[in-house]
Scaffold this motif. Structure first.
Motif, short mmCIF file in Angstrom:
data_model
loop_
_atom_site.label_atom_id
_atom_site.label_comp_id
_atom_site.label_asym_id
_atom_site.label_seq_id
_atom_site.Cartn_x
_atom_site.Cartn_y
_atom_site.Cartn_z
N ILE A 55 0.84 -1.20 0.00
CA ILE A 55 0.00 0.00 0.00
C ILE A 55 0.88 1.25 0.00
O ILE A 55 0.62 2.22 -0.72
N VAL A 56 1.93 1.24 0.80
CA VAL A 56 2.86 2.37 0.83
C VAL A 56 3.54 2.53 -0.52
O VAL A 56 3.71 3.65 -1.03
N TYR A 57 3.93 1.39 -1.11
CA TYR A 57 4.51 1.43 -2.46
C TYR A 57 3.55 2.12 -3.43
O TYR A 57 3.94 2.99 -4.20
N ASP A 58 2.27 1.71 -3.42
CA ASP A 58 1.29 2.29 -4.34
C ASP A 58 1.15 3.79 -4.13
O ASP A 58 1.05 4.56 -5.10
N GLN A 59 1.15 4.20 -2.86
CA GLN A 59 1.00 5.62 -2.56
C GLN A 59 2.21 6.41 -3.06
O GLN A 59 2.07 7.48 -3.68
N LEU A 60 3.41 5.90 -2.80
CA LEU A 60 4.61 6.59 -3.25
C LEU A 60 4.71 6.59 -4.77
O LEU A 60 5.12 7.58 -5.38
N TYR A 61 4.31 5.49 -5.39
CA TYR A 61 4.31 5.40 -6.85
C TYR A 61 3.44 6.51 -7.44
O TYR A 61 3.82 7.19 -8.39
N LYS A 62 2.25 6.68 -6.85
CA LYS A 62 1.33 7.72 -7.34
C LYS A 62 1.94 9.10 -7.17
O LYS A 62 1.86 9.95 -8.08
N LEU A 63 2.57 9.35 -6.03
CA LEU A 63 3.19 10.66 -5.79
C LEU A 63 4.32 10.93 -6.77
O LEU A 63 4.51 12.07 -7.23
N ILE A 64 5.06 9.88 -7.10
CA ILE A 64 6.15 10.04 -8.08
C ILE A 64 5.59 10.35 -9.46
O ILE A 64 6.04 11.26 -10.15
#
Length: 246
Positions: free
Chosen positions: A18-27
């Motif tokens: 979930i953290v990966y998905d959130q950071l991916y979106k921010l990137i």
């Protein structure tokens, strides 16, 4: 953001994903743009409301996907690689360094010498020869050595390629680009190296010694390679892509 993460976690997806998905979106949205530095791990973990261990698992996934790189002693940085999804992979003939190196290169220093032929040169160039041209290319960014290439070429290839070894620009153009335009095929082997084979010992890589090592034989004829290359790319700047299709 914290409430959103905990709400999503009820779906039983691992929190690190979930953290990966959130950071991916921010990137992807440019909140963390290319070349920018991420907050420190304690700061970022606090912002996301997760443990540092969970954050590290998410960052490891981002590093595997080539979106984040770690520079020792400095921190985590966003790469430019995610902007280049259409770039060719190693399956297409061309200089592999520029397909795998994710940093910036602004200068190349070339040195060469002519040696007597050795058993090793005969083995990798697959031919008898009177002498071999040994060429070193030191790739630089902001005056730091960031990658290295060692090339062997039969002395007979100098006339075959119509090269003036005293013309550095001409030699670099041939090694970096033109030999791939003339070639009809190449073979590539990928390894991991903990030591960089720099025969002249003139420099050391600025980012440590653990590298991806790309061994490449470039063929103009089918009989033997015209050059044999060894490319050393520090692992924090290496992203190897191979496209496959039916």
């Amino acid at each position: 953001m914290i409430n959103k993460l905990h709400e999503l976690n009820k779906q039983k997806k691992p929190l690190s994903v979930i953290v990966y998905d959130q950071l991916y979106k921010l990137i992807m949205e440019g909140i963390f743009p290319p070349d920018s530095q991420l907050p420190t791990e304690p700061e970022l973990a606090k912002k996301l409301g997760v443990s540092r261990m969970t954050l590290r698992h998410a960052l490891a996934l981002l590093k595997e996907d080539g979106l984040v790189k770690n520079i020792q002693g400095k921190g985590n940085f966003i790469t430019k690689f995610h902007q280049n999804e259409s770039m060719d992979g190693l399956e297409k003939l061309g200089n592999p360094l520029y397909k795998c190196y994710t940093g910036n290169i602004d200068d190349i220093e070339l040195i060469f010498r002519i040696d007597l032929s050795t058993d090793y040169a005969i083995q990798v160039l697959n031919r008898e020869m009177t002498a071999v041209v040994a060429l070193e290319r030191w790739y630089k960014s902001n005056d730091k050595i960031v990658a290295f290439a060692f090339t062997m070429m039969p002395i007979e290839a100098v006339s075959q390629l119509n090269l003036d070894l005293q013309n550095e620009k001409e030699v670099l153009d041939m090694l970096e680009e033109k030999v791939y335009e003339l070639a009809n095929s190449s073979t590539i082997e990928i390894k991991r190296s903990n030591s960089v084979n720099t025969p002249s010992l003139k420099y050391q890589l600025s980012y440590g010694e653990e590298c991806d090592l790309i061994l490449e034989s470039v063929y103009i004829s089918d009989k033997y390679p015209v050059v044999y290359n060894k490319y050393y790319i520090p692992i924090q700047f290496s992203q190897i892509r191979i496209k496959t299709s039916k």
